[in-house]
Design a protein around this motif. Sequence first.
Motif, PDB file in Angstrom:
ATOM      1  N   LEU A   1       0.543  -1.234   0.122  1.00 60.22           N
ATOM      2  CA  LEU A   1      -0.159  -0.225  -0.060  1.00 60.22           C
ATOM      3  C   LEU A   1       1.045   0.864   0.072  1.00 60.22           C
ATOM      4  O   LEU A   1       1.946   1.638   0.499  1.00 60.22           O
ATOM      5  CB  LEU A   1      -1.131   0.131   1.751  1.00 60.22           C
ATOM      6  CG  LEU A   1      -2.072  -0.949   1.245  1.00 60.22           C
ATOM      7  CD1 LEU A   1      -2.473  -0.678   2.724  1.00 60.22           C
ATOM      8  CD2 LEU A   1      -3.425  -0.372   0.186  1.00 60.22           C
TER       9      LEU A   1
ATOM     10  N   VAL B   1       0.758   5.284   0.614  1.00 58.37           N
ATOM     11  CA  VAL B   1       0.266   5.754   1.962  1.00 58.37           C
ATOM     12  C   VAL B   1       0.799   7.283   1.747  1.00 58.37           C
ATOM     13  O   VAL B   1       1.812   7.510   1.617  1.00 58.37           O
ATOM     14  CB  VAL B   1       0.163   5.109   3.449  1.00 58.37           C
ATOM     15  CG1 VAL B   1      -0.562   6.259   4.331  1.00 58.37           C
ATOM     16  CG2 VAL B   1      -0.462   3.873   3.141  1.00 58.37           C
TER      17      VAL B   1
ATOM     18  N   SER C   1      -8.020   8.842   6.270  1.00 59.67           N
ATOM     19  CA  SER C   1      -7.747   7.790   5.933  1.00 59.67           C
ATOM     20  C   SER C   1      -7.561   6.653   7.327  1.00 59.67           C
ATOM     21  O   SER C   1      -6.368   5.195   7.142  1.00 59.67           O
ATOM     22  CB  SER C   1      -5.994   7.862   5.182  1.00 59.67           C
ATOM     23  OG  SER C   1      -5.484   8.445   5.380  1.00 59.67           O
TER      24      SER C   1
ATOM     25  N   LEU D   1      -7.683   3.435   7.591  1.00 58.11           N
ATOM     26  CA  LEU D   1      -6.567   1.453   6.510  1.00 58.11           C
ATOM     27  C   LEU D   1      -5.129   1.973   6.554  1.00 58.11           C
ATOM     28  O   LEU D   1      -4.476   0.413   6.424  1.00 58.11           O
ATOM     29  CB  LEU D   1      -6.568   2.726   4.954  1.00 58.11           C
ATOM     30  CG  LEU D   1      -8.612   2.673   4.406  1.00 58.11           C
ATOM     31  CD1 LEU D   1      -8.560   3.200   3.292  1.00 58.11           C
ATOM     32  CD2 LEU D   1      -8.759   1.320   3.844  1.00 58.11           C
TER      33      LEU D   1
ATOM     34  N   VAL E   1      -3.481   4.574  -1.188  1.00 55.94           N
ATOM     35  CA  VAL E   1      -4.552   5.003   0.347  1.00 55.94           C
ATOM     36  C   VAL E   1      -4.271   7.064   0.007  1.00 55.94           C
ATOM     37  O   VAL E   1      -3.338   6.940   0.016  1.00 55.94           O
ATOM     38  CB  VAL E   1      -4.455   4.241   1.510  1.00 55.94           C
ATOM     39  CG1 VAL E   1      -5.049   5.355   2.268  1.00 55.94           C
ATOM     40  CG2 VAL E   1      -4.624   3.039   1.390  1.00 55.94           C
TER      41      VAL E   1
ATOM     42  N   LEU F   1      -7.846   3.576  -3.305  1.00 52.21           N
ATOM     43  CA  LEU F   1      -8.210   3.169  -1.513  1.00 52.21           C
ATOM     44  C   LEU F   1      -8.802   4.872  -1.432  1.00 52.21           C
ATOM     45  O   LEU F   1      -7.900   5.153  -0.440  1.00 52.21           O
ATOM     46  CB  LEU F   1      -8.088   2.627  -0.986  1.00 52.21           C
ATOM     47  CG  LEU F   1      -7.747   0.891  -1.238  1.00 52.21           C
ATOM     48  CD1 LEU F   1      -6.991   0.681  -0.251  1.00 52.21           C
ATOM     49  CD2 LEU F   1      -8.987   0.452  -1.446  1.00 52.21           C
TER      50      LEU F   1
END
Lengths: 570, 570
Positions: free
Chosen positions: B30, B32, B38, B41, B80, B107
């Motif tokens: 991921l 980020v 967020s 997540l 993310v 996401l």
Amino acid sequence: MTETADLGCRNLRWALALLDGLADGGLRRLVVSPGSRSTPLVMAGQHHPAIELTPILDERSAAFFALGLARASGRPVGLVCTSGSAPGHWMPAVMEASQSEIPLILLSADRPPELRGWGANQTLDQSRLFDGFVRAFHDPGPAEEGTAALKMIRALGARAAAVSQGDWPGPVHLNLPFREPLVPRTGCEPQRLAIPACPSPCTVPESDIPIPTSVRDLASHLSGRGIICCGPGTWSRQATEALWSCAERLGVPVLCDPLSGLRFGPGPEHRIARYDSLLRDPATAETLRPDWVLRFGRVPVSKTLLTWLTDLPTYLVDPGAGWSDPSHDVRMRIQTDPGAVCRWIADSDPSPADSGWLAAWIRAETDLDASIDAYLAESPWCEAQLIRDLLATLPPEEGLLCANSMPIRQIDTWSGTRAAPLHLFGNRGTSGIDGQTSTLAGLNAGGVPTTALLGDLSFLHDLSGLALLQGLDRPCILINNGGGRIFDYLPQHGLPDFERLWRTPVDVDLASLIRSFGIAHRTVEDATGFRQALTQSLADGEGNAGVIEVRLDGDLSRRIHRDFWTRLAG
Amino acid sequence: MTETADLGCRNLRWALALLDGLADGGLRRLVVSPGSRSTPLVMAGQHHPAIELTPILDERSAAFFALGLARASGRPVGLVCTSGSAPGHWMPAVMEASQSEIPLILLSADRPPELRGWGANQTLDQSRLFDGFVRAFHDPGPAEEGTAALKMIRALGARAAAVSQGDWPGPVHLNLPFREPLVPRTGCEPQRLAIPACPSPCTVPESDIPIPTSVRDLASHLSGRGIICCGPGTWSRQATEALWSCAERLGVPVLCDPLSGLRFGPGPEHRIARYDSLLRDPATAETLRPDWVLRFGRVPVSKTLLTWLTDLPTYLVDPGAGWSDPSHDVRMRIQTDPGAVCRWIADSDPSPADSGWLAAWIRAETDLDASIDAYLAESPWCEAQLIRDLLATLPPEEGLLCANSMPIRQIDTWSGTRAAPLHLFGNRGTSGIDGQTSTLAGLNAGGVPTTALLGDLSFLHDLSGLALLQGLDRPCILINNGGGRIFDYLPQHGLPDFERLWRTPVDVDLASLIRSFGIAHRTVEDATGFRQALTQSLADGEGNAGVIEVRLDGDLSRRIHRDFWTRLAG
């Protein structure tokens, strides 16, 4: 006949007619990112006597620059880019322009329809790219010849400019396919269309705006102890006067968000700017609780205020399409000019609140002014004193761009009011960390000498904008406190790996980075240093005001804020 | 029961179930960008044993990094970010991922539905933000409790990962609203869901792929003098073997785009890489003109080739959803695996072209190899010799990221073939100037040691990516020739204000800029210097291979290219 067959010339004439229409609608500047497919638009901009071109490499930065330019100049600003992913970079600034109601004209060059969807290079579906973030989208097809076609594209330009500045201002997207060749042959005469100028849309003068019948019901709700709350928005001088009179007649305070444009400039004593601090004392918050709220503009910055306003009967006046009511407390929403409503209320002989009500507010504000002065005199140097000095120094009628996250909240807490006018700007539509240095350059290019107050993450998020600080007369004040300090005030503070995943400081030598673009860099670490650097930077600002890097201890700042709020609450 | 009331814990469990599903579908990373909304997540990513988090400040840069990571690792990669304009920054990389069919899982955190459209801070309509550029969009609503809900969100994760890698690979967008609190109370046990792993979608092995009936008609068209043309695409080892055999049986050459993956590595003598030069001689172009074209993959880079291919009967094989046919010459489009088609043709005992046909192609290629060697030996140092040295030096099985505009065209012209395998990467879906340094970092993080070849504008368009070059083992080769030199080869060259509006060089001290991020910087100005710097940089690449800035005279390069093409033409 030979001339007729010059498709490059046809492209240029078509683009020129479009710019004619846009110029009739008030557009004077095109911000252009380099590309081949957009050549007819750029050449038309070169030919058009009323239009100035500004080249900016990175489309994302170009769009934020245009946003600042449109905001400061009060005119629609055009963006030009090539096909492919290029217009995709405009997205964040278009989102902000949509939410902040700024007129941008998005002119994306495209490949012609016969190439779209067939795997051609640098070609993708650009139609409706900005979807709900633009007020209108048009794809007029490839350039055509003849008066009827040129009248159409010129009218489309005028229409796009008008819609971008209409009842619900905001961006408009024109996707413009061009067939090759993109450059005319020698001998192409790109003369402008000899048809009368497009009529501008007629605007009703403020004083003639009719009051909707619904407002007559409003007056009955505004008796007794109330408050007026002004969020981010724009107030003309006339409207501001009407607001103060209206509040005086109602005997209520006006709580002014930093981005309302009302905190700075002459104002009455019932103008309140300290509510974010005032309301942190539960006793004061209870004593000052009103029976009704008259709200103007968008949602205020202060979360303390918003929480306190929740569940109060609220009446919202908004000239545009906004429904700024996150707590769903609005009982009546009036879509008209705020000044007109204020004038009507003031003239309708309302029954004012008891005199103790406004007196309590004014006393609370005055007391808090004094205790802030006392507190700051004894506490270590941090953003609070910096903001006080900054507001004391910035010349009247100039601008201050305030970034999101901490700076706008700290301005909210510490600014108070000042008698000299100041344009406080903030990209508060989406409240992003993005595009700040580019916006700063745009504001300055738009005719308002503007200083910026940013944190290190905002600064580093918009590195492309750094090149645009070349030649600025006003400084960018960069609070370097090692990452996103807003998280220090949120529940995330102290989570495992907090620094790496939330605060995210960037490992860079800021001085060297800034100087690599030929931009002046000063470091300051205390009040004296800051005042000196600011004065110097404003004085020798002629084209290289540069960056003032303020090194602050974020943990110390947090302690000072927390300590202050604890005292207030106690 | 107290635990049930912990909304922060509910958010975390929900996010963890989603990541479980994504991990079942092959996701391991991921990327980020910092934000508050967020948080569930990010915390879930911290808890998940199979998932690694990479924080990157600028969402635009993060998305291009993820693109490179997905490409090199062959796995879907998650992005993310927080709500507001943050996901808007993903747009350019999403466009590229869509066109290049790279699996990204987007996401975006969001505010809950009750706040959307009510003027709440940092809130805008994020639904369907990427519209036609994603293969699927879902907004599953705020976190819910209970096995049924957790099964749903986990299945949605697995489904998103599967769709992103399906028949038509590409990005998938999940918009994920979270209600506050975003951080769980102490004592929240974020255990993972005890249900069986999601079944992976079943993939048909290459050898079992059925041949569509339509292919049986194809064979009748492929007799006599033809060519096979392989555009950007991916060929497994098996499929590559099948391709060479098929061409041999047909007695035709295989024209290999630099991004086909076929130029580098072992190959037969009917592999042709010099067509862009060959076809500049009108006599050769006429002699080698085929009766039919069998095309694989996307549209090739070479405009010379594309123009020459126009109006020829073309048969297109594409395993995915592409219709790469900008000249509308495709007579049959077969949507299936290229390797399967090649194997079927080879096995179908086709009637080959006359032996003179392939011999003419091979002789033309060999002659051109020789004349290029002779020409480069006597001409001043420019990109041509640099590319030859670069390809001679890069270790087998490593990667080379080639930027758009000039670098990919120069590789096309000068690379020839090499026996040692090399992964040539290019963001050729949208062919943008954007995201190059971030993509480079992502490719390296994805397990393929990759060097980059970029121009100065590409480098400066992705300044945020510069921070990501910290720690790289392979260098970024930066051709600094003062702006966008592709325009020197287009009709725009020489227009008034050409330099300011098209070539747009940036006024920056590159060495100082690069070093401000702690990245090594070497300047080279000749062949010896370049070879030394490249060898050194690859040797002491351990974490700081840095940037090799190659100062080249763009006008001289243009003269060398033009002179070469003039000689070829005549």
